[in-house]
Design a protein around this motif. Structure first.
Motif, PDB file in Angstrom:
ATOM      1  N   LYS A 162       0.836  -1.208   0.000  1.00  0.00           N
ATOM      2  CA  LYS A 162       0.000   0.000   0.000  1.00  0.00           C
ATOM      3  C   LYS A 162       0.874   1.263   0.000  1.00  0.00           C
ATOM      4  N   ASP A 163       1.949   1.203  -0.791  1.00  0.00           N
ATOM      5  CA  ASP A 163       2.865   2.341  -0.968  1.00  0.00           C
ATOM      6  C   ASP A 163       3.558   2.765   0.320  1.00  0.00           C
ATOM      7  N   ARG A 164       3.620   1.866   1.276  1.00  0.00           N
ATOM      8  CA  ARG A 164       4.295   2.185   2.529  1.00  0.00           C
ATOM      9  C   ARG A 164       5.436   1.198   2.766  1.00  0.00           C
ATOM     10  N   PRO A 165       6.540   1.662   3.333  1.00  0.00           N
ATOM     11  CA  PRO A 165       7.644   0.746   3.625  1.00  0.00           C
ATOM     12  C   PRO A 165       7.269  -0.214   4.744  1.00  0.00           C
ATOM     13  N   ARG A 166       7.895  -1.356   4.751  1.00  0.00           N
ATOM     14  CA  ARG A 166       7.646  -2.326   5.813  1.00  0.00           C
ATOM     15  C   ARG A 166       8.289  -1.857   7.117  1.00  0.00           C
ATOM     16  N   LEU A 167       7.663  -2.215   8.224  1.00  0.00           N
ATOM     17  CA  LEU A 167       8.219  -1.872   9.527  1.00  0.00           C
ATOM     18  C   LEU A 167       9.476  -2.678   9.810  1.00  0.00           C
ATOM     19  N   CYS A 168       9.525  -3.896   9.282  1.00  0.00           N
ATOM     20  CA  CYS A 168      10.673  -4.772   9.486  1.00  0.00           C
ATOM     21  C   CYS A 168      11.455  -4.838   8.184  1.00  0.00           C
ATOM     22  N   ASP A 169      12.706  -4.381   8.194  1.00  0.00           N
ATOM     23  CA  ASP A 169      13.438  -4.249   6.943  1.00  0.00           C
ATOM     24  C   ASP A 169      14.611  -5.199   6.794  1.00  0.00           C
ATOM     25  N   GLY A 170      14.694  -6.224   7.647  1.00  0.00           N
ATOM     26  CA  GLY A 170      15.770  -7.191   7.525  1.00  0.00           C
ATOM     27  C   GLY A 170      16.925  -6.924   8.463  1.00  0.00           C
ATOM     28  N   SER A 171      17.113  -5.667   8.845  1.00  0.00           N
ATOM     29  CA  SER A 171      18.179  -5.339   9.801  1.00  0.00           C
ATOM     30  C   SER A 171      17.608  -4.931  11.158  1.00  0.00           C
ATOM     31  N   ARG A 172      16.354  -4.553  11.174  1.00  0.00           N
ATOM     32  CA  ARG A 172      15.691  -4.211  12.435  1.00  0.00           C
ATOM     33  C   ARG A 172      14.350  -4.923  12.494  1.00  0.00           C
ATOM     34  N   GLY A 173      13.990  -5.374  13.683  1.00  0.00           N
ATOM     35  CA  GLY A 173      12.718  -6.057  13.862  1.00  0.00           C
ATOM     36  C   GLY A 173      11.686  -5.156  14.485  1.00  0.00           C
ATOM     37  N   ILE A 174      10.564  -5.739  14.860  1.00  0.00           N
ATOM     38  CA  ILE A 174       9.501  -4.975  15.509  1.00  0.00           C
ATOM     39  C   ILE A 174       9.048  -5.726  16.759  1.00  0.00           C
ATOM     40  N   TRP A 175       8.705  -4.947  17.785  1.00  0.00           N
ATOM     41  CA  TRP A 175       8.150  -5.498  19.011  1.00  0.00           C
ATOM     42  C   TRP A 175       6.627  -5.472  18.924  1.00  0.00           C
ATOM     43  N   LEU A 176       6.009  -6.594  19.258  1.00  0.00           N
ATOM     44  CA  LEU A 176       4.554  -6.717  19.248  1.00  0.00           C
ATOM     45  C   LEU A 176       4.092  -6.869  20.692  1.00  0.00           C
ATOM     46  N   ARG A 177       3.369  -5.891  21.201  1.00  0.00           N
ATOM     47  CA  ARG A 177       3.023  -5.855  22.624  1.00  0.00           C
ATOM     48  C   ARG A 177       1.535  -6.078  22.832  1.00  0.00           C
ATOM     49  N   SER A 178       1.217  -6.843  23.871  1.00  0.00           N
ATOM     50  CA  SER A 178      -0.168  -6.994  24.316  1.00  0.00           C
ATOM     51  C   SER A 178      -0.162  -7.098  25.838  1.00  0.00           C
ATOM     52  N   ASP A 179      -1.300  -6.827  26.452  1.00  0.00           N
ATOM     53  CA  ASP A 179      -1.397  -6.938  27.906  1.00  0.00           C
ATOM     54  C   ASP A 179      -1.128  -8.377  28.328  1.00  0.00           C
ATOM     55  N   ARG A 180      -0.364  -8.539  29.399  1.00  0.00           N
ATOM     56  CA  ARG A 180      -0.115  -9.882  29.926  1.00  0.00           C
ATOM     57  C   ARG A 180      -1.355 -10.368  30.664  1.00  0.00           C
ATOM     58  N   TYR A 181      -1.792 -11.572  30.330  1.00  0.00           N
ATOM     59  CA  TYR A 181      -2.980 -12.152  30.941  1.00  0.00           C
ATOM     60  C   TYR A 181      -2.548 -13.130  32.027  1.00  0.00           C
ATOM     61  N   ASP A 182      -2.931 -12.857  33.264  1.00  0.00           N
ATOM     62  CA  ASP A 182      -2.496 -13.646  34.407  1.00  0.00           C
ATOM     63  C   ASP A 182      -3.369 -14.889  34.544  1.00  0.00           C
ATOM     64  N   THR A 183      -2.803 -16.043  34.203  1.00  0.00           N
ATOM     65  CA  THR A 183      -3.539 -17.310  34.278  1.00  0.00           C
ATOM     66  C   THR A 183      -2.554 -18.461  34.350  1.00  0.00           C
ATOM     67  N   THR A 184      -3.026 -19.596  34.827  1.00  0.00           N
ATOM     68  CA  THR A 184      -2.204 -20.813  34.828  1.00  0.00           C
ATOM     69  C   THR A 184      -2.484 -21.669  33.594  1.00  0.00           C
ATOM     70  N   HIS A 185      -3.503 -21.308  32.829  1.00  0.00           N
ATOM     71  CA  HIS A 185      -3.904 -22.114  31.678  1.00  0.00           C
ATOM     72  C   HIS A 185      -3.154 -21.672  30.420  1.00  0.00           C
ATOM     73  N   THR A 186      -1.857 -21.886  30.435  1.00  0.00           N
ATOM     74  CA  THR A 186      -1.044 -21.465  29.298  1.00  0.00           C
ATOM     75  C   THR A 186      -0.432 -22.642  28.544  1.00  0.00           C
ATOM     76  N   HIS A 187      -0.710 -23.870  28.979  1.00  0.00           N
ATOM     77  CA  HIS A 187      -0.103 -25.031  28.310  1.00  0.00           C
ATOM     78  C   HIS A 187      -0.607 -25.137  26.872  1.00  0.00           C
ATOM     79  N   GLY A 188       0.307 -25.196  25.925  1.00  0.00           N
ATOM     80  CA  GLY A 188      -0.065 -25.345  24.521  1.00  0.00           C
ATOM     81  C   GLY A 188      -0.304 -24.056  23.774  1.00  0.00           C
ATOM     82  N   THR A 189      -0.133 -22.906  24.441  1.00  0.00           N
ATOM     83  CA  THR A 189      -0.405 -21.647  23.746  1.00  0.00           C
ATOM     84  C   THR A 189       0.609 -21.378  22.644  1.00  0.00           C
ATOM     85  N   GLY A 190       1.866 -21.790  22.838  1.00  0.00           N
ATOM     86  CA  GLY A 190       2.868 -21.607  21.787  1.00  0.00           C
ATOM     87  C   GLY A 190       2.550 -22.441  20.564  1.00  0.00           C
TER      88      GLY A 190
END
Length: 236
Positions: free
Chosen positions: A170-198
């Motif tokens: 869409k005529d815009r440069p990519r945020l990640c250009d091969g030499s720098r990455g990007i951080w993707l942030r979301s609120d941490r959800y406090d739970t013990t039910h995390t098995h298999g999320t990866g």
């Protein structure tokens, strides 16, 4: 031999648009999967497009125990990573691949560059574990000054070759250009039910790639989906 027959049957029956690779527990399994990926990625005689490959390098259990030995890890790096479009290690798995601890965001960024040099086209170091957590140890993190405690932060780094594909966006440069990455942030959800999320995340990425952009947009939902939604349901 049995795995080879399974892969051959899959390839002949329903040729995949995308492939998700999980735990490869032995050197032989890693080498067999790597050889199959090499064949489908390098086959120039086929009219079918090579599938996109997501590798979730499962090596450490939730309790912090090693699940694969050094020979299996080396075979995965040498035989599978070169044909991966994306690898998705969590903090502990990235540390296992690198042979050192990741204590700061700068450590994560440097580690992603090193994992990228192992052969994949992109790497996503997942932020489900805070940078204060230690492998195999009970954790009670409460450092308010450490942003990885309050937020789940994934770090994405792509190769220059992958970044060039599909331009312009869409005529815009990519945020990640091969030499720098990007951080993707979301609120941490406090739970013990995390098995298999990866596993859920890597499977969701592979599924999204297989669906394609138009299908994803047609089926877009405004509510949370995937691994996060599954945790909400488990806690309900």
């Amino acid at each position: 031999e049995f795995l080879r027959e399974q892969l051959s049957t899959l390839e002949g029956d329903l040729y995949p648009r995308a492939v998700k690779v999980g735990m490869l527990g032995t050197k032989d399994l890693a080498e067999e999967v790597g050889e199959w990926l090499r064949k489908v990625k390098e086959d120039t005689s086929s009219v079918k497009k090579a599938p996109l490959v997501v590798v979730d390098p499962v090596m450490i259990s939730t309790s912090g125990h090693k699940l694969v030995d050094e020979t299996a890890k080396s075979a995965m790096i040498g035989k599978v990573f070169p044909y991966a479009d994306l690898v998705t290690p969590n903090k502990f798995e990235a540390e296992e691949l690198l042979g050192r601890k990741l204590h700061t965001p700068e450590d994560v960024e440097a580690g992603a560059r090193e994992i990228l040099a192992m052969g994949p086209q992109a790497v996503l170091i997942k932020g489900g574990h805070s940078l204060l957590e230690e492998q195999g140890k009970e954790t009670s993190v409460s450092d308010e000054n450490n942003v990885s405690v309050g937020y789940a932060q994934d770090y994405l780094l792509m190769s220059s070759e992958m970044c060039e594909e599909g331009k312009p966006v869409k005529d815009r440069p990519r945020l990640c250009d091969g030499s720098r990455g990007i951080w993707l942030r979301s609120d941490r959800y406090d739970t013990t039910h995390t098995h298999g999320t990866g596993c859920t995340l890597s499977s969701a990425i592979a599924s999204a790639w297989a669906m394609g952009q138009r299908e994803r947009e047609d089926n877009a939902a405004t509510e949370k989906v995937g691994a996060l939604n599954a945790m909400y349901l488990a806690d309900a």
